[in-house]
Enzyme design. Structure first.
Site, mmCIF file in Angstrom:
data_model
loop_
_atom_site.group_PDB
_atom_site.id
_atom_site.type_symbol
_atom_site.label_atom_id
_atom_site.label_comp_id
_atom_site.label_asym_id
_atom_site.label_seq_id
_atom_site.Cartn_x
_atom_site.Cartn_y
_atom_site.Cartn_z
ATOM 1 C CB ILE A 60 -22.409 -59.579 12.000
ATOM 2 C CG1 ILE A 60 -22.969 -60.990 12.121
ATOM 3 C CG2 ILE A 60 -21.200 -59.356 12.901
ATOM 4 C CD1 ILE A 60 -22.048 -62.076 11.568
ATOM 5 C CB CYS A 61 -26.433 -58.387 15.883
ATOM 6 S SG CYS A 61 -27.975 -58.843 15.066
ATOM 7 N NE ARG A 62 -29.263 -63.570 20.258
ATOM 8 C CZ ARG A 62 -29.530 -62.985 21.416
ATOM 9 N NH1 ARG A 62 -28.745 -63.155 22.444
ATOM 10 N NH2 ARG A 62 -30.593 -62.222 21.544
#
Length: 109
Positions: A60-62
């Site tokens: 996951i990232c932004r």
């Protein structure tokens, strides 16, 4: 297609999985999933030993762009990785729990 990245929505994300957050330190400090493992994308190659080799890893990232690249990298190097579509923005929008640095209200930056 070789460029396709395995992906899952936040709603479809299984519970009790290894969630790898690849955002930068300031993003992590502002707000993250409470059980996530934090390894910024730029540090990943040197910290692969911190990831379980036998379990699936959800990245996951932004928004999902950086995590898609990390997912491709991990899968090319023997991991079973899946990108979390929409990233922490979708995580927060769905009402999933978040933590932050000492005393701050969690937010996605």
């Amino acid at each position: 297609m070789p460029n396709q990245v395995p992906s899952v929505s936040v709603a479809e994300l299984p519970t009790d999985v290894t969630l790898l957050d690849v955002r930068e330190q300031d993003e992590w400090d502002a707000g993250h999933a409470p059980t996530a493992v934090h390894i910024p994308m730029g540090e990943l190659a040197g910290r692969l030993g911190e990831l379980p080799e036998s379990d699936a890893v959800y990245v996951i990232c932004r928004s999902g762009a950086r995590s898609a690249r990390v997912t491709q990298y991990l899968n090319a190097n023997g991991w079973d990785a899946t990108n979390v579509d929409g990233g922490m923005r979708s995580w927060a929008d769905s009402g999933r729990p978040m933590a932050s640095a000492a005393g701050q209200e969690p937010e996605v930056i």
